[in-house]
Design a protein around this motif. Structure first.
Motif, PDB file in Angstrom:
ATOM      1  N   SER A   1       0.822  -1.212   0.000  1.00 35.13           N
ATOM      2  CA  SER A   1       0.000   0.000   0.000  1.00 35.13           C
ATOM      3  C   SER A   1       0.857   1.263   0.000  1.00 35.13           C
ATOM      4  O   SER A   1       0.352   2.351  -0.241  1.00 35.13           O
ATOM      5  CB  SER A   1      -0.933   0.007   1.215  1.00 35.13           C
ATOM      6  N   LYS A   2       2.138   1.137   0.254  1.00 34.04           N
ATOM      7  CA  LYS A   2       3.059   2.287   0.325  1.00 34.04           C
ATOM      8  C   LYS A   2       3.836   2.448  -0.968  1.00 34.04           C
ATOM      9  O   LYS A   2       3.974   1.515  -1.749  1.00 34.04           O
ATOM     10  CB  LYS A   2       4.060   2.112   1.472  1.00 34.04           C
ATOM     11  N   LYS A   3       4.383   3.639  -1.146  1.00 32.22           N
ATOM     12  CA  LYS A   3       5.320   3.899  -2.232  1.00 32.22           C
ATOM     13  C   LYS A   3       6.728   3.887  -1.650  1.00 32.22           C
ATOM     14  O   LYS A   3       6.932   4.167  -0.464  1.00 32.22           O
ATOM     15  CB  LYS A   3       5.038   5.238  -2.898  1.00 32.22           C
TER      16      LYS A   3
ATOM     17  N   ASP B   1       7.506 -12.679  -9.176  1.00 30.91           N
ATOM     18  CA  ASP B   1       7.057 -13.670 -10.159  1.00 30.91           C
ATOM     19  C   ASP B   1       8.072 -13.879 -11.286  1.00 30.91           C
ATOM     20  O   ASP B   1       7.824 -14.643 -12.219  1.00 30.91           O
ATOM     21  CB  ASP B   1       5.706 -13.264 -10.744  1.00 30.91           C
ATOM     22  N   GLY B   2       9.212 -13.171 -11.210  1.00 32.50           N
ATOM     23  CA  GLY B   2      10.261 -13.319 -12.219  1.00 32.50           C
ATOM     24  C   GLY B   2      10.103 -12.418 -13.429  1.00 32.50           C
ATOM     25  O   GLY B   2      10.931 -12.443 -14.333  1.00 32.50           O
ATOM     26  N   LYS B   3       9.064 -11.597 -13.450  1.00 37.66           N
ATOM     27  CA  LYS B   3       8.833 -10.697 -14.582  1.00 37.66           C
ATOM     28  C   LYS B   3       9.595  -9.389 -14.389  1.00 37.66           C
ATOM     29  O   LYS B   3       9.665  -8.852 -13.285  1.00 37.66           O
ATOM     30  CB  LYS B   3       7.346 -10.402 -14.737  1.00 37.66           C
ATOM     31  N   GLU B   4      10.134  -8.880 -15.502  1.00 43.08           N
ATOM     32  CA  GLU B   4      10.843  -7.605 -15.466  1.00 43.08           C
ATOM     33  C   GLU B   4       9.843  -6.468 -15.302  1.00 43.08           C
ATOM     34  O   GLU B   4       8.886  -6.348 -16.067  1.00 43.08           O
ATOM     35  CB  GLU B   4      11.633  -7.419 -16.760  1.00 43.08           C
ATOM     36  N   LEU B   5      10.062  -5.628 -14.280  1.00 43.42           N
ATOM     37  CA  LEU B   5       9.170  -4.504 -14.008  1.00 43.42           C
ATOM     38  C   LEU B   5       9.682  -3.212 -14.628  1.00 43.42           C
ATOM     39  O   LEU B   5       8.890  -2.375 -15.062  1.00 43.42           O
ATOM     40  CB  LEU B   5       8.997  -4.319 -12.505  1.00 43.42           C
TER      41      LEU B   5
ATOM     42  N   GLN C   1       5.896   1.826  -6.850  1.00 39.22           N
ATOM     43  CA  GLN C   1       4.776   1.078  -6.276  1.00 39.22           C
ATOM     44  C   GLN C   1       4.986  -0.399  -6.592  1.00 39.22           C
ATOM     45  O   GLN C   1       5.226  -0.753  -7.744  1.00 39.22           O
ATOM     46  CB  GLN C   1       3.450   1.553  -6.880  1.00 39.22           C
ATOM     47  N   PHE C   2       4.898  -1.238  -5.577  1.00 37.29           N
ATOM     48  CA  PHE C   2       5.034  -2.679  -5.763  1.00 37.29           C
ATOM     49  C   PHE C   2       3.653  -3.299  -5.640  1.00 37.29           C
ATOM     50  O   PHE C   2       2.960  -3.093  -4.651  1.00 37.29           O
ATOM     51  CB  PHE C   2       5.994  -3.263  -4.732  1.00 37.29           C
ATOM     52  N   SER C   3       3.248  -4.075  -6.638  1.00 41.12           N
ATOM     53  CA  SER C   3       1.882  -4.592  -6.689  1.00 41.12           C
ATOM     54  C   SER C   3       1.673  -5.872  -5.894  1.00 41.12           C
ATOM     55  O   SER C   3       0.543  -6.218  -5.584  1.00 41.12           O
ATOM     56  CB  SER C   3       1.469  -4.827  -8.147  1.00 41.12           C
TER      57      SER C   3
END
Length: 157
Positions: A52-54, A82-86, A123-125
């Motif tokens: 919920s935080k940045k 999940d191993g995906k590039e953000l 932001q992390f989902s």
């Protein structure tokens, strides 16, 4: 006895002042022979629990006075649990003043430390372990004068 109390008080003050409740992660890695090779990609893993935080992500750079350039190009790659590039981006960081050549950052003698904001309001989902890699992107290989690199992650209030 007075010296012991003074020393204990100073040590406690140092410990308390170095605490930062917003810091989620910080790690620095020394580079062999104070030179950064292009193939020496530095990998840092950190845990995100509160989505919920940045967050702000900083790159820590330690360079010696004999570093020959005023700037440093570093490429980052951020990978999710999940191993995906953000994200992946090339950053130009200024270690010295372009015109005067005066070293920037915090210095002690001929060593200078820089903490450069690289990813603001991140932001992390999903909660989990994230990985960020850093690779030097200069034309010189190895790149002399870079002594250490690191990452710091702070939670925004």
């Amino acid at each position: 006895m007075k010296n012991y109390l003074l020393l204990s008080s100073l040590l406690l003050l140092l410990v308390l002042s170095s605490c930062n409740k917003n810091r989620v992660f910080e790690k620095n890695e020394d580079l062999k022979d104070s030179a950064w090779k292009i193939a020496d990609v530095k990998k840092f893993e950190f845990e995100i629990k509160d989505t919920s935080k940045k967050y702000n992500i900083y790159f820590n750079i330690r360079n010696a006075i004999f570093y020959e350039y005023y700037n440093l190009y570093v490429k980052h790659t951020l990978i999710g649990p999940d191993g995906k590039e953000l994200s992946s981006n090339l950053h130009e960081m200024f270690l010295m003043d372009k015109k005067t050549g005066k070293p920037l950052g915090d210095g002690a003698g001929d060593i200078f430390d820089h903490q450069i904001l690289a990813l603001k309001d991140q932001q992390f989902s999903q909660p989990g372990t994230y990985t960020i890699t850093l690779q030097q992107y200069m034309r010189r290989d190895p790149l002399p004068g870079i002594m250490a690199v690191g990452v710091r992650v702070d939670k925004q209030e």
